[in-house]
Write a protein that holds these residues in place. Structure first.
Motif, PDB file in Angstrom:
ATOM      1  N   ARG A   6     -47.139 -65.807  -2.865  1.00 64.50           N
ATOM      2  CA  ARG A   6     -47.396 -65.874  -1.422  1.00 64.50           C
ATOM      3  C   ARG A   6     -48.031 -67.215  -1.035  1.00 64.50           C
ATOM      4  NH1 ARG A   6     -46.159 -61.371   1.139  1.00 64.50           N
ATOM      5  NH2 ARG A   6     -46.147 -59.383   0.005  1.00 64.50           N
ATOM      6  N   THR A   7     -48.739 -67.818  -1.974  1.00 67.61           N
ATOM      7  CA  THR A   7     -49.410 -69.092  -1.690  1.00 67.61           C
ATOM      8  C   THR A   7     -48.493 -70.294  -1.891  1.00 67.61           C
ATOM      9  OG1 THR A   7     -51.492 -68.103  -2.452  1.00 67.61           O
ATOM     10  CG2 THR A   7     -51.436 -70.492  -2.218  1.00 67.61           C
ATOM     11  N   TYR A   8     -47.700 -70.258  -2.974  1.00 68.31           N
ATOM     12  CA  TYR A   8     -46.922 -71.441  -3.347  1.00 68.31           C
ATOM     13  C   TYR A   8     -45.414 -71.186  -3.391  1.00 68.31           C
ATOM     14  CZ  TYR A   8     -51.593 -72.600  -5.026  1.00 68.31           C
ATOM     15  OH  TYR A   8     -52.948 -72.802  -5.120  1.00 68.31           O
ATOM     16  N   GLY A   9     -44.969 -70.021  -3.001  1.00 67.29           N
ATOM     17  CA  GLY A   9     -43.568 -69.660  -3.127  1.00 67.29           C
ATOM     18  C   GLY A   9     -42.631 -70.580  -2.366  1.00 67.29           C
ATOM     19  N   THR A  10     -41.449 -70.776  -2.926  1.00 69.09           N
ATOM     20  CA  THR A  10     -40.430 -71.606  -2.280  1.00 69.09           C
ATOM     21  C   THR A  10     -39.570 -70.780  -1.324  1.00 69.09           C
ATOM     22  OG1 THR A  10     -39.015 -71.253  -4.211  1.00 69.09           O
ATOM     23  CG2 THR A  10     -40.330 -73.260  -4.159  1.00 69.09           C
ATOM     24  N   ARG A  11     -39.624 -69.466  -1.462  1.00 72.26           N
ATOM     25  CA  ARG A  11     -38.950 -68.581  -0.515  1.00 72.26           C
ATOM     26  C   ARG A  11     -39.767 -67.299  -0.431  1.00 72.26           C
ATOM     27  NH1 ARG A  11     -32.909 -66.068  -1.251  1.00 72.26           N
ATOM     28  NH2 ARG A  11     -33.941 -65.014  -2.989  1.00 72.26           N
ATOM     29  N   ILE A  12     -40.144 -66.918   0.776  1.00 72.11           N
ATOM     30  CA  ILE A  12     -40.918 -65.692   0.972  1.00 72.11           C
ATOM     31  C   ILE A  12     -40.217 -64.856   2.033  1.00 72.11           C
ATOM     32  CG2 ILE A  12     -43.151 -64.691   1.598  1.00 72.11           C
ATOM     33  CD1 ILE A  12     -44.456 -67.300   0.729  1.00 72.11           C
ATOM     34  N   GLU A  13     -39.675 -63.725   1.631  1.00 67.23           N
ATOM     35  CA  GLU A  13     -38.997 -62.812   2.536  1.00 67.23           C
ATOM     36  C   GLU A  13     -39.639 -61.438   2.431  1.00 67.23           C
ATOM     37  OE1 GLU A  13     -34.915 -62.991   1.390  1.00 67.23           O
ATOM     38  OE2 GLU A  13     -34.638 -65.050   2.139  1.00 67.23           O
ATOM     39  N   GLN A  14     -39.174 -60.525   3.242  1.00 68.41           N
ATOM     40  CA  GLN A  14     -39.800 -59.207   3.294  1.00 68.41           C
ATOM     41  C   GLN A  14     -39.670 -58.461   1.975  1.00 68.41           C
ATOM     42  OE1 GLN A  14     -38.507 -56.824   6.602  1.00 68.41           O
ATOM     43  NE2 GLN A  14     -39.836 -55.095   6.094  1.00 68.41           N
ATOM     44  N   GLU A  15     -38.545 -58.646   1.257  1.00 66.93           N
ATOM     45  CA  GLU A  15     -38.326 -57.896   0.027  1.00 66.93           C
ATOM     46  C   GLU A  15     -38.171 -58.778  -1.206  1.00 66.93           C
ATOM     47  OE1 GLU A  15     -35.047 -55.288   0.632  1.00 66.93           O
ATOM     48  OE2 GLU A  15     -36.167 -53.968   1.981  1.00 66.93           O
ATOM     49  N   ARG A  16     -38.439 -60.079  -1.034  1.00 64.48           N
ATOM     50  CA  ARG A  16     -38.295 -60.971  -2.192  1.00 64.48           C
ATOM     51  C   ARG A  16     -39.120 -62.236  -1.985  1.00 64.48           C
ATOM     52  NH1 ARG A  16     -33.196 -62.543  -5.917  1.00 64.48           N
ATOM     53  NH2 ARG A  16     -34.006 -64.511  -6.771  1.00 64.48           N
ATOM     54  N   MET A  17     -39.722 -62.694  -3.104  1.00 61.17           N
ATOM     55  CA  MET A  17     -40.452 -63.955  -3.110  1.00 61.17           C
ATOM     56  C   MET A  17     -40.018 -64.751  -4.333  1.00 61.17           C
ATOM     57  SD  MET A  17     -44.312 -62.733  -2.031  1.00 61.17           S
ATOM     58  CE  MET A  17     -44.394 -61.465  -3.296  1.00 61.17           C
ATOM     59  N   ASP A  18     -39.839 -66.075  -4.162  1.00 58.99           N
ATOM     60  CA  ASP A  18     -39.367 -66.933  -5.245  1.00 58.99           C
ATOM     61  C   ASP A  18     -40.272 -68.147  -5.417  1.00 58.99           C
ATOM     62  OD1 ASP A  18     -36.323 -66.276  -6.234  1.00 58.99           O
ATOM     63  OD2 ASP A  18     -36.690 -65.587  -4.177  1.00 58.99           O
ATOM     64  N   PHE A  19     -40.328 -68.618  -6.655  1.00 57.64           N
ATOM     65  CA  PHE A  19     -40.932 -69.920  -6.976  1.00 57.64           C
ATOM     66  C   PHE A  19     -39.934 -70.619  -7.877  1.00 57.64           C
ATOM     67  CE2 PHE A  19     -43.657 -72.708  -9.581  1.00 57.64           C
ATOM     68  CZ  PHE A  19     -44.299 -73.416  -8.575  1.00 57.64           C
ATOM     69  N   MET A  56     -40.374 -62.119  -7.419  1.00 56.66           N
ATOM     70  CA  MET A  56     -40.764 -60.713  -7.326  1.00 56.66           C
ATOM     71  C   MET A  56     -39.878 -60.064  -6.275  1.00 56.66           C
ATOM     72  SD  MET A  56     -44.963 -60.683  -7.580  1.00 56.66           S
ATOM     73  CE  MET A  56     -45.061 -58.932  -7.991  1.00 56.66           C
ATOM     74  N   LYS A  57     -39.338 -58.882  -6.599  1.00 55.44           N
ATOM     75  CA  LYS A  57     -38.489 -58.141  -5.675  1.00 55.44           C
ATOM     76  C   LYS A  57     -39.127 -56.783  -5.372  1.00 55.44           C
ATOM     77  CE  LYS A  57     -34.233 -60.174  -7.546  1.00 55.44           C
ATOM     78  NZ  LYS A  57     -32.951 -59.887  -8.242  1.00 55.44           N
ATOM     79  N   VAL A  83     -38.851 -53.149  -5.061  1.00 57.50           N
ATOM     80  CA  VAL A  83     -37.959 -52.095  -5.538  1.00 57.50           C
ATOM     81  C   VAL A  83     -38.673 -50.754  -5.393  1.00 57.50           C
ATOM     82  CG1 VAL A  83     -36.642 -51.222  -7.496  1.00 57.50           C
ATOM     83  CG2 VAL A  83     -36.918 -53.689  -7.191  1.00 57.50           C
ATOM     84  N   LYS A  84     -38.128 -49.906  -4.531  1.00 63.42           N
ATOM     85  CA  LYS A  84     -38.702 -48.567  -4.289  1.00 63.42           C
ATOM     86  C   LYS A  84     -40.183 -48.639  -3.940  1.00 63.42           C
ATOM     87  CE  LYS A  84     -35.402 -46.217  -7.311  1.00 63.42           C
ATOM     88  NZ  LYS A  84     -35.212 -45.324  -8.494  1.00 63.42           N
ATOM     89  N   GLY A  85     -40.496 -49.621  -3.078  1.00 60.69           N
ATOM     90  CA  GLY A  85     -41.856 -49.739  -2.584  1.00 60.69           C
ATOM     91  C   GLY A  85     -42.818 -50.467  -3.497  1.00 60.69           C
ATOM     92  N   LYS A  86     -42.335 -50.964  -4.656  1.00 58.85           N
ATOM     93  CA  LYS A  86     -43.201 -51.677  -5.591  1.00 58.85           C
ATOM     94  C   LYS A  86     -42.616 -53.050  -5.915  1.00 58.85           C
ATOM     95  CE  LYS A  86     -45.164 -47.579  -7.858  1.00 58.85           C
ATOM     96  NZ  LYS A  86     -45.422 -46.908  -9.159  1.00 58.85           N
ATOM     97  N   TRP A  87     -43.498 -54.023  -6.052  1.00 59.27           N
ATOM     98  CA  TRP A  87     -43.058 -55.367  -6.395  1.00 59.27           C
ATOM     99  C   TRP A  87     -42.764 -55.461  -7.885  1.00 59.27           C
ATOM    100  CZ3 TRP A  87     -41.477 -58.791  -3.014  1.00 59.27           C
ATOM    101  CH2 TRP A  87     -41.939 -58.730  -1.708  1.00 59.27           C
ATOM    102  N   LYS A  88     -41.530 -55.847  -8.203  1.00 61.25           N
ATOM    103  CA  LYS A  88     -41.105 -55.985  -9.593  1.00 61.25           C
ATOM    104  C   LYS A  88     -41.019 -57.472  -9.940  1.00 61.25           C
ATOM    105  CE  LYS A  88     -37.459 -54.666 -12.841  1.00 61.25           C
ATOM    106  NZ  LYS A  88     -36.144 -53.976 -13.003  1.00 61.25           N
ATOM    107  N   PRO A  89     -41.814 -57.952 -10.922  1.00 61.33           N
ATOM    108  CA  PRO A  89     -41.839 -59.386 -11.225  1.00 61.33           C
ATOM    109  C   PRO A  89     -40.772 -59.801 -12.235  1.00 61.33           C
ATOM    110  CG  PRO A  89     -43.511 -58.288 -12.519  1.00 61.33           C
ATOM    111  CD  PRO A  89     -42.847 -57.217 -11.679  1.00 61.33           C
TER     112      PRO A  89
END
Length: 440
Positions: free
Chosen positions: A275-288, A402-403, A405-411
């Motif tokens: 959330r601090t340094y991610g290159t993409r932050i969406e509602q159901e996915r975050m990327d670095f 992190m995605k 999945v079923k209400g939980k963030w899967k790294p």
């Protein structure tokens, strides 16, 4: 049966898979340690534990790695040397074996204390023309050792083996007798030719149970190649096939290793990191996922990679606690790979590397044609590797996400260090090009 063969049999009963012989000089003793070469290549063939910093000395930075080390007698009895370790001196570079008698059982009297004492001046002079021989049996984790005297039956047999034309020099200091064993390079190339002759292979991978599964994603070239060798993608740092690491490539970037950082706020909470340094932050996915070069601020993450404690002119480690450090604009350490971590992965992953070319056939699932071009990389040096990191020839190119999945963030953690194929010669002393079609 010869005494040498008896010893080899006893080592193999314990689990040894490779046997090495090292002639010992007078100064190879318990006081001066056993010299293992003027580079770190021996650290690849001797299995060891994690590398850790041992500070600085007149010889520069020092690193050490513990060994699971046993002395073994001709009748198969063993004695643990609990303090055995290899000592690495990157400045020279130089490797030594230390602590191999400390803590051994006097009652068992298996450890060769009498053979490892520093010689007197008279003994040193008398033994100029003869040697002891250290025999090492190794598997993936353990070392079994036996030392011959300066004369006798075993000594004579080992001397003859070392001087034999059928003996190969390994890591510059060890001799390996291979008259009854096919060299790993030949075995590897024969297997690769079989894979090449199969034609296009449908994308697949092995699961944790070793069962073959179809793999539909478009990044399956490495998995599919590994599956042909019976390798499960379990993240192990050990070489893939005998003493060879396998890498598929299509003239693009090659992933060399994927070590997790061992320092930095990254270790505290991955979600906060993204959330601090991610290159993409969406509602159901975050990327670095963005390349970071040493000394250059990344425009997307605002982070800068530093190579700390390293002298690029001398190509030496000045501060053992340094390494590759990813910092924010305030200097906060976000993620770091200390030198001990980099050395550990270097020694485990790149002893010998086989780069196998492939062509992808974009179907669903994809298919891959491997070969016929293969490149064998041998003799990479730690100084070459560290310099490549400093110059960002080997660069940090993460694929972390992190995605939801079923209400939980899967790294998914993948801290990749990669190199462009055109720069691969910067890592190896020798590159050998092989055409599988031309192999008999």
């Amino acid at each position: 049966m010869s005494e040498y063969q008896m010893l080899v049999d006893k080592m193999m009963i314990q689990g040894a898979k490779r046997i090495f012989i090292k002639p010992l000089a007078n100064n190879d003793n318990s006081k001066q340690q056993i010299y293992l070469g003027s580079d770190f290549e021996v650290a690849r063939v001797i299995p060891s534990g994690n590398v850790s910093s041992a500070g600085m000395s007149k010889k520069g930075a020092i690193f050490k790695a513990p060994l699971d080390f046993y002395w073994i007698s001709l009748d198969g009895a063993t004695d643990l040397a609990p303090n055995a370790q290899i000592i690495l001196y990157p400045k020279y570079p130089e490797t030594r074996l230390s602590g191999f008698l400390s803590g051994c059982s006097r009652k068992k009297a298996i450890a060769p204390s009498h053979l490892m004492k520093p010689p007197t001046a008279e003994e040193r002079s008398a033994r100029l023309n003869t040697k002891r021989y250290l025999v090492l049996g190794v598997d993936e984790k353990t070392v079994w050792a036996h030392c011959s005297a300066w004369d006798g039956t075993l000594h004579d047999q080992l001397k003859a083996i070392v001087e034999s034309d059928e003996t190969q020099l390994v890591a510059s200091v060890f001799y390996q007798y291979s008259a009854t064993r096919e060299p790993s390079e030949e075995k590897l190339l024969r297997k690769l030719k079989e894979i090449y002759q199969q034609g296009p292979i449908e994308s697949c991978r092995l699961n944790s149970e070793g069962e073959l599964m179809t793999y539909k994603a478009q990044n399956g070239a490495g998995y599919t190649l590994e599956a042909q060798f019976g390798i499960t993608p379990n993240g192990s740092s050990a070489p893939d096939f005998m003493d060879w690491e396998l890498k598929s490539h299509s003239s693009g970037a090659v992933t060399l290793m994927t070590p997790e950082p061992n320092v930095g706020t990254y270790l505290d909470d991955l979600e906060v990191f993204l959330r601090t340094y991610g290159t993409r932050i969406e509602q159901e996915r975050m990327d670095f996922a963005s390349r970071h070069n040493v000394g250059e601020k990344n425009k997307t993450t605002a982070l800068t990679m530093h190579f700390e404690g390293y002298d690029p002119d001398k190509r030496e480690i000045l501060e053992p606690s340094g390494g590759l450090m990813l910092r924010d604009e305030d200097g906060v350490l976000v993620a770091g790979w200390k030198f001990e971590k980099l050395i550990l992965h270097w020694k485990k992953k790149h002893a010998n590397t086989c780069f196998v070319s492939y062509t992808a056939i974009r179907e669903t699932p994809p298919k891959y044609q491997y070969g016929p071009k293969v490149v064998l990389g041998k003799g990479t040096d730690l100084k070459l590797f560290l310099n490549a990191l400093y110059l960002s020839t080997v660069y940090y190119d993460p694929g972390i996400n992190m995605k939801l999945v079923k209400g939980k963030w899967k790294p998914k953690k993948r801290n990749q260090f990669r190199i462009s194929w055109r720069n691969i010669d910067n890592l190896y002393v020798e590159l050998k090009n092989v055409d599988l079609e031309a192999l008999e």
